[in-house]
Motif scaffolding. Sequence first.
Motif: not given
Length: 406
Positions: A265-284, A376-381
Motif C-alpha cells: 500500500x505504501x509503495x503505491x501511495x508513494x507513486x501516486x501522491x508523493x513522499x509527504x503522504x507516506x512520511x508524515x503518518x509514518x513519523x506519527x 515526533x519532533x522529526x516532523x519539523x526536521x
Amino acid sequence: MMVNRLWSKDYIFVCLTTFFMFLNYYYLLVTIPIYLIQDLQGNTAQAGLLVLVFYIAAIAIRPIAGKWIESFGIKKVFLASLILYLGAALMYFFTTSLISLMILRVIHGVGFGMVTTTAGTIVANLIPQNRRGEGMGYYGLMMNMSMALGPFLGLLAINKWGATIMFVVSFGSVIIGTVTGLLISIPKDVRKVQAETRLKKKGLNINELIEMSALRVSLVCFFFALVYSSIVSFVSVYAEELGLTEVASYFFIVYVIALIISRPFTGKWFDQYGANVIIIPSIISFAIGMFLLSQANGAFMFLLSAAFIGLGWGTIFPTVQTIAIAIALPNRRGAATATFYSTMDLGIGIGSLIVGILGAKIGYSSLYFYSSFFALAGLIVYYYLHGRVSRSIRERVRAFELKKAE
C-alpha cells in the motif's frame, strides 16, 4: 547475461549472500549487549560503545573498499571481504574481555562494510537496466527478512542455550553466506568495465564518494536512526527488565509482519501522491510506537508497540532511501546509496552510544518515553530538510524520466 533476465544464478546467490550476512549482523546486534552484560560483566554504556565502534569501522571502510574495487577488481575485494567476515565470526568464540570484544567488533565492522559495499556493487551490475527497480526491491527484501529473523534467532539462542551455542549459530550463518558468495560469477562485461575504470581514475576525490543531492534527505534518516538505535540495540535489555524475556524474540517478528503488510500500500501511495503522504503518518506511527513501548507492562503492549514501530520506521527507511536514489542523476545513484547508508549507520552508531549512557542513568522506560517526543519532533526536521520541496523534486524526477523515455 540475458538482457531481460532477472533471476539468474548469480543474482540468486548474491541475494542469499546478503540475506545470511545481514542475518548474522542483526543476530549479533541484539545479542552482543546481552553477552557483554551477562557473561563479561559489562554495562549498557559499554554495550553502546561496542555498537558505535562497529559502525565507525563499517562507515570508514566503505569509500576505501570502493577504491579497492577500482584498483584490484571487485572479485578480489569481494573474496577478501568474505574471508575477513568469516574469520571475525569465528573469533567470537575466543572473546573473554571487553577489550578483545571491542577489537573484534572493529574487525567485524570492517568486514561488514566491505561485504555490503561489494555485494551492492555486484547486484547493481547483475540486474537488467529495465528491471532495476524490481531487482533492487527483491534485494532489499532480503535485508528486511534478515531484520526479523536475525534478532528472533539471536534472542532465542542466547536465552535458551547460552553464549556458546549463540556463537555456533552465528558462525553457521556466515559459513552459508560465504559459500553462496563463492558461487557468484562476476560477468566478463562487468570486469571489463572495471578494468577500464581503473585505467581512467586516479586519486581519491571526496566529491565522488558523497552525493550532495541525497545528503539532505539522508540527514532525515540520520535523525530517526538516532531513535531507532534504542530499539535495535537495547529493546532486548529493556524486555529483560520488564520480565518479558520470552516475548522479546517475537518483537521483531511482529515488527516485520506489520512492515510486510503495509509495504504494497505504501509503495503505491508513494507513486501516486508523493513522499509527504507516506512520511508524515509514518513519523506519527513511529512516535506512537515509542510511547507505547515506554508504557509497556505486559506482552500485549510490548508487541503492539512493535507493530507501530514497524509501520513507522519500517516505512520511513525505504521511502527516504527511494527519495535519495531518485533525486540523484543516474550515474550518481551508487554514490547516493552509499551516502544514504553511511548516514543511517552513523545515526545508529551515535544513537547506540547515547542510548547506552542515558539508559543506564534514567532507565529505558523513561528513555523510550522521551524518545517518542523526539521522534515526533522529526516532523519539523523532515519538513525543513525535504518535505517543503518534495513536490518540486518529484516533478523534476518525473520530467527527467519522461525526457529519457522520449
